[in-house]
Scaffold this motif. Sequence first.
Motif, PDB file in Angstrom:
ATOM      1  N   GLU A  98      56.681   0.342  68.693  1.00 24.03           N
ATOM      2  CA  GLU A  98      56.190  -0.833  67.974  1.00 24.03           C
ATOM      3  C   GLU A  98      57.273  -1.844  67.630  1.00 24.03           C
ATOM      4  O   GLU A  98      56.981  -2.881  67.033  1.00 24.03           O
ATOM      5  CB  GLU A  98      55.466  -0.410  66.696  1.00 24.03           C
ATOM      6  CG  GLU A  98      56.355   0.259  65.665  1.00 24.03           C
ATOM      7  CD  GLU A  98      55.560   0.718  64.453  1.00 24.03           C
ATOM      8  OE1 GLU A  98      55.936   0.336  63.329  1.00 24.03           O
ATOM      9  OE2 GLU A  98      54.573   1.444  64.631  1.00 24.03           O
ATOM     10  N   MET A 100      59.910  -4.910  68.098  1.00 24.36           N
ATOM     11  CA  MET A 100      59.629  -6.190  68.736  1.00 24.36           C
ATOM     12  C   MET A 100      60.230  -6.308  70.132  1.00 24.36           C
ATOM     13  O   MET A 100      59.680  -7.005  70.987  1.00 24.36           O
ATOM     14  CB  MET A 100      60.106  -7.341  67.850  1.00 24.36           C
ATOM     15  CG  MET A 100      59.261  -7.547  66.599  1.00 24.36           C
ATOM     16  SD  MET A 100      57.461  -7.624  66.918  1.00 24.36           S
ATOM     17  CE  MET A 100      57.345  -9.037  68.016  1.00 24.36           C
ATOM     18  N   LYS A 145      50.540  -2.581  66.424  1.00 23.36           N
ATOM     19  CA  LYS A 145      51.008  -3.026  67.741  1.00 23.36           C
ATOM     20  C   LYS A 145      50.131  -4.151  68.279  1.00 23.36           C
ATOM     21  O   LYS A 145      50.640  -5.143  68.821  1.00 23.36           O
ATOM     22  CB  LYS A 145      51.016  -1.847  68.720  1.00 23.36           C
ATOM     23  CG  LYS A 145      52.024  -0.767  68.378  1.00 23.36           C
ATOM     24  CD  LYS A 145      51.846   0.454  69.283  1.00 23.36           C
ATOM     25  CE  LYS A 145      52.715   1.612  68.816  1.00 23.36           C
ATOM     26  NZ  LYS A 145      52.515   2.827  69.648  1.00 23.36           N
ATOM     27  N   ARG A 148      50.871  -7.397  66.413  1.00 21.37           N
ATOM     28  CA  ARG A 148      52.131  -8.010  66.838  1.00 21.37           C
ATOM     29  C   ARG A 148      52.000  -8.644  68.219  1.00 21.37           C
ATOM     30  O   ARG A 148      52.517  -9.744  68.457  1.00 21.37           O
ATOM     31  CB  ARG A 148      53.246  -6.957  66.818  1.00 21.37           C
ATOM     32  CG  ARG A 148      53.595  -6.519  65.403  1.00 21.37           C
ATOM     33  CD  ARG A 148      54.651  -5.428  65.350  1.00 21.37           C
ATOM     34  NE  ARG A 148      54.941  -5.085  63.956  1.00 21.37           N
ATOM     35  CZ  ARG A 148      55.789  -4.138  63.577  1.00 21.37           C
ATOM     36  NH1 ARG A 148      56.435  -3.428  64.497  1.00 21.37           N
ATOM     37  NH2 ARG A 148      55.993  -3.899  62.292  1.00 21.37           N
ATOM     38  N   GLU A 184      49.619  -9.120  59.317  1.00 18.51           N
ATOM     39  CA  GLU A 184      50.605  -8.625  60.287  1.00 18.51           C
ATOM     40  C   GLU A 184      50.823  -9.656  61.395  1.00 18.51           C
ATOM     41  O   GLU A 184      51.958  -9.872  61.845  1.00 18.51           O
ATOM     42  CB  GLU A 184      50.138  -7.298  60.885  1.00 18.51           C
ATOM     43  CG  GLU A 184      51.147  -6.633  61.808  1.00 18.51           C
ATOM     44  CD  GLU A 184      52.410  -6.190  61.100  1.00 18.51           C
ATOM     45  OE1 GLU A 184      53.503  -6.332  61.696  1.00 18.51           O
ATOM     46  OE2 GLU A 184      52.321  -5.706  59.953  1.00 18.51           O
ATOM     47  N   THR A 188      54.510 -11.622  61.971  1.00 20.17           N
ATOM     48  CA  THR A 188      55.154 -11.626  63.290  1.00 20.17           C
ATOM     49  C   THR A 188      55.268 -13.038  63.838  1.00 20.17           C
ATOM     50  O   THR A 188      56.316 -13.433  64.377  1.00 20.17           O
ATOM     51  CB  THR A 188      54.349 -10.755  64.276  1.00 20.17           C
ATOM     52  OG1 THR A 188      54.195  -9.443  63.733  1.00 20.17           O
ATOM     53  CG2 THR A 188      55.052 -10.669  65.620  1.00 20.17           C
TER      54      THR A 188
END
Length: 315
Positions: A98, A100, A145, A148, A184, A188
């Motif tokens: 997970e 980046m 995940k 993001r 989330e 991100t």
Amino acid sequence: MITFLKCYIISLISDEKEKYDPTGFRDAILLGLNKAGNDLDAVSKFLDSAGSKLDYRRYGEALFDILIAGGLLVPGGSIAQEGDKPCKTTACVFEAPEDMDSMHNFEQVFIKLMRRYKYLEKMFEDEMKKILVFIKGFSEQERIKLARMTALWISNGSIPPNVLLVLINEHLTKDNLALEFLMEVFVTWKMEKGLASMMTALKKSGIEGRLMEFVPLNKRTEDNFRSAFEERGLVDIVKLHKAQGGNKRGKQNIVEHRHGPEGRGDNSRKRTYYKSGEATRTYFLPHVATSTSLYSQDALGGSAFSSTRLHSFQF
């Protein structure tokens, strides 16, 4: 004659499978992805070459299911099974780390794929509108995940920001799933592209005026909204929300509950006034029968009715 009919029926079945066979497509994709393993360059090369042999136009939804979740998704968000085991691959977003850097690596897989097969772009937008409704069926880590990756896909233009509006769904908002996912995405997005980019997109997409709708109904107050976003370092979202409220005339909702025999004994109606998500006052009104009352028969043969109306007006 019987032999001819058998052959004809088998031929029809075969033709039907050729017309639409998502499981056959899945098996072919899984075979190639499993050979590529965790080498995302090899994954991209396979997807590039497979498009000339496999029908991406027909099976685009299945392809994106596999690349995101690892297999074909069924309603609710689980992976389609064969026997007792799900048929899936580990070469997918949900199985990736997970962090980046890993998310960016998978982002490139999608960018290369849609750059090579442009017709997949619209199909991907439709896929995201579907898959976001399934987030309740995913694990917490899978949701992180996906959030993001969604931020990356929005910020690079693969999908429009307004796909997030499908999260405004009671089964997602009531358990705080929609709000957590949205925050989330915002965290991100802000980290990757900066605050200005995110704010501009939220205004253009119309999301800025609907932020409160992502909050569970029973927590839909200004204090809860501010607390949730400030806790994630999204103070600017709170400011945007306040500015949005200040630029509009106040809006007040009236929620009216009608109670049958199991409610108040006098068959009264309960009317509650809300402003900015907060109850301002409540009245109990005498019951007046109308032709729009909804009746239901209980197990003992007695009747009861209960209906809720939502009115909005400007002041």
